[in-house]
Design a protein around this motif. Sequence first.
Motif, PDB file in Angstrom:
ATOM      1  N   GLN A 132      -3.415   4.901   3.049  1.00  0.00           N
ATOM      2  CA  GLN A 132      -4.235   3.688   2.989  1.00  0.00           C
ATOM      3  C   GLN A 132      -4.379   3.048   4.368  1.00  0.00           C
ATOM      4  OE1 GLN A 132      -6.135   2.471   0.741  1.00  0.00           O
ATOM      5  NE2 GLN A 132      -5.482   3.348  -1.218  1.00  0.00           N
ATOM      6  N   PHE A 173      -4.009  10.911   0.925  1.00  0.00           N
ATOM      7  CA  PHE A 173      -4.661   9.854   1.696  1.00  0.00           C
ATOM      8  C   PHE A 173      -3.658   8.771   2.084  1.00  0.00           C
ATOM      9  CE2 PHE A 173      -7.097   5.880   2.111  1.00  0.00           C
ATOM     10  CZ  PHE A 173      -7.959   6.262   3.124  1.00  0.00           C
ATOM     11  N   LYS A 192      -5.521   4.448   6.762  1.00  0.00           N
ATOM     12  CA  LYS A 192      -6.781   4.974   7.297  1.00  0.00           C
ATOM     13  C   LYS A 192      -7.997   4.304   6.662  1.00  0.00           C
ATOM     14  CE  LYS A 192      -5.309   9.565   8.851  1.00  0.00           C
ATOM     15  NZ  LYS A 192      -3.872   9.446   8.725  1.00  0.00           N
ATOM     16  N   TYR A 193      -7.769   3.236   5.920  1.00  0.00           N
ATOM     17  CA  TYR A 193      -8.882   2.558   5.259  1.00  0.00           C
ATOM     18  C   TYR A 193      -9.950   2.114   6.254  1.00  0.00           C
ATOM     19  CZ  TYR A 193     -11.588  -0.901   2.706  1.00  0.00           C
ATOM     20  OH  TYR A 193     -12.621  -1.607   2.150  1.00  0.00           O
ATOM     21  N   TYR A 226     -12.264   4.830   7.161  1.00  0.00           N
ATOM     22  CA  TYR A 226     -13.233   5.059   6.087  1.00  0.00           C
ATOM     23  C   TYR A 226     -14.314   3.979   6.101  1.00  0.00           C
ATOM     24  CZ  TYR A 226     -11.871   9.047   3.302  1.00  0.00           C
ATOM     25  OH  TYR A 226     -11.670  10.317   2.857  1.00  0.00           O
ATOM     26  N   CYS A 270     -15.003   3.501   0.695  1.00  0.00           N
ATOM     27  CA  CYS A 270     -14.895   4.946   0.552  1.00  0.00           C
ATOM     28  C   CYS A 270     -15.907   5.525  -0.405  1.00  0.00           C
ATOM     29  CB  CYS A 270     -13.486   5.262   0.099  1.00  0.00           C
ATOM     30  SG  CYS A 270     -13.271   6.454  -1.176  1.00  0.00           S
ATOM     31  N   GLN A 308     -10.876  15.492   2.794  1.00  0.00           N
ATOM     32  CA  GLN A 308     -11.421  14.156   2.543  1.00  0.00           C
ATOM     33  C   GLN A 308     -10.439  13.074   2.973  1.00  0.00           C
ATOM     34  OE1 GLN A 308     -14.587  13.868   1.416  1.00  0.00           O
ATOM     35  NE2 GLN A 308     -14.493  11.657   1.717  1.00  0.00           N
ATOM     36  N   ALA A 309      -9.158  13.377   2.929  1.00  0.00           N
ATOM     37  CA  ALA A 309      -8.133  12.423   3.355  1.00  0.00           C
ATOM     38  C   ALA A 309      -7.981  12.384   4.873  1.00  0.00           C
ATOM     39  CB  ALA A 309      -6.796  12.763   2.696  1.00  0.00           C
ATOM     40  N   PHE A 352      -5.898  13.833  -3.736  1.00  0.00           N
ATOM     41  CA  PHE A 352      -6.410  12.890  -2.748  1.00  0.00           C
ATOM     42  C   PHE A 352      -5.545  11.639  -2.690  1.00  0.00           C
ATOM     43  CE2 PHE A 352      -9.519   9.405  -1.716  1.00  0.00           C
ATOM     44  CZ  PHE A 352      -9.689   9.737  -0.389  1.00  0.00           C
ATOM     45  N   CYS A 353      -5.091  11.166  -3.843  1.00  0.00           N
ATOM     46  CA  CYS A 353      -4.211   9.998  -3.885  1.00  0.00           C
ATOM     47  C   CYS A 353      -2.945  10.262  -3.085  1.00  0.00           C
ATOM     48  CB  CYS A 353      -3.862   9.655  -5.336  1.00  0.00           C
ATOM     49  SG  CYS A 353      -2.748   8.241  -5.513  1.00  0.00           S
ATOM     50  N   ARG A 364      -7.022  14.687   6.900  1.00  0.00           N
ATOM     51  CA  ARG A 364      -5.869  15.414   7.422  1.00  0.00           C
ATOM     52  C   ARG A 364      -6.348  16.497   8.387  1.00  0.00           C
ATOM     53  NH1 ARG A 364      -1.234  12.534   6.621  1.00  0.00           N
ATOM     54  NH2 ARG A 364      -1.367  11.481   4.601  1.00  0.00           N
TER      55      ARG A 364
END
Length: 566
Positions: free
Chosen positions: A384, A382, A386-387, A390, A399, A488-489, A378-379, A491
């Motif tokens: 950031q 993902f 897209k924060y 979220y 998140c 979850q990211a 996920f790190c 995508r």
Amino acid sequence: MESREDLNSILPYLPLVMRSSTLFWPSQVVEALKAMARGPLHSRVDSGELLFLAISDLRHSLSLSNHHFAPSFPQGYALFFDELMSREESTKWFEEVVPALADLLLRFPSLLQTHYQTADIAHINGVNTGLRLLRSQEPGIVFLSQELIGALLGCSLFCLFPVTDRGVEHLPTINFDHLFASLYDNYNEKQENKIRCIIHYFERIFSHMPIGFVSFERKVLPLEHLPQCIPYPKAEFWSNSVIPLCCFEVQNSGLIEDQSSEALEVDFANKFIGGGALHRGCVQEEIRFMINPELIASMLFLPSMADNEAIEIIGAERFSSYTGYASSFHFTGDYVDKKDVDCFGRRKTRIIAIDALCSPRMRQYKQECLLRETNKAFCGFFAQSKYQQYKRLFPENGCSGAQLDQNIEDPIGRSRSNLLSHENASTSDETTEEKSVNQVIRNFEETGCESLGHEDNNVGIVTGNWGCGAFGGDPELKTIIQWLAASQALRPFISYYTFGLDELQNLDQVTRWILSQKWTVGDLWNMLVEYSYQKYKGKTDVGFFTWLLPSLFGHDAQMLDLPNTP
């Protein structure tokens, strides 16, 4: 220059000297490089043995004599350049490439000074892009020109980087002495062909110096809540997630690096970026570093990754074609990279390095290991940027909240593309001509590119058997973990290369069935946790796919009511 924190952090690991705000080579080094730049008639450097002696003199002038290199390095140099290279190849190398390399190294101090001046001009939203140590738990990005990278790799080839203190900072190998020493100590064709990829890279850049850029980013999921950041998720976050699963594409043939989609390409990394690339390693990560040698520059300034970190590299050009894998790896010639270029002058090749648990055996089924691997992926997956998306989905605490805002339509009832809010595209139509530093700066000012990490919403994930093979992970487990992380990211898709692995022969049927059930990330996570608990406790001895869909593996696929393949 003396007051620059970025430069001061990396200067002890560079072979240059700084005085009166100027970077330079010691005078003896300048004279030696000038002689080499004039060609073998002046330098007398016309063989591997003599090249090693010239390198030894350079190292002595840099006070690196006590920085020991691999014992068989001189023999490895002589073996490759004097015996394995053909006479024609050797003549071209010593008459054309070595002088051009020496000339580039003479310009290395000025290239680096220009780099820092450009980093000051190109500050974007206060982000520093200058070359520096990107230490663990310190997210940041470094932006290098391909020409500067060429100079850095020239230093690696000549073994000019100081190495004594690199272990203190958990930095990987950067000089090429072990690469050549291994060739002599235990000759094999794959080691020779790794070196041939590197030599071809230098031949290419000195026939036509590329003028694009490459960015290197350390991504971190902070262990505590920080503003505008996604924190390291706990198990409850995954269990309660209502994000829909993204599209899953199974590729039973082909290679990750040959894909043409807008996607993040996964590097099955060692926690030390590059792994055994500069030693004897020759599997997925090491091969990628050989065919895209600019990736090696990351090994200079990126210490090892922690469990909550990943490394993303955008723009590394591919120079070599190859066949085989591990012991059968073989350099087959030139490769012309035709990837488009973004508004920062980077090729649209996005590589994400994530390191899996090594030899996890039964502990990989424990929840803390499931969480570690899923958060690691996920790190990497993902962005950031897209924060804010979220925050709109989970307005209470970014998140980590489990419940969606009731004013936002349930994402399960919406198409995934609608779930992702539209962002300003950071693309440029001017991709046929690579740009100078100033042209790139003007371009992103004109097009409004606000973030070096900015990307479009159509960027998916291209991956394969991450953490399996030599690392010993369960392929079925790792497949699902990466799917969860990609979904979850936010995508849009995950494209999975099975590399013909027997355990994944039914992957397409399994993923189509799961998608037909309209499961969320939380649904699939909970199933994976339940299976893993039973596996760890010895209550089942079958794989996850068989456990989930026993009828499929009982050759009664009709019971599954699978949707037709599009």
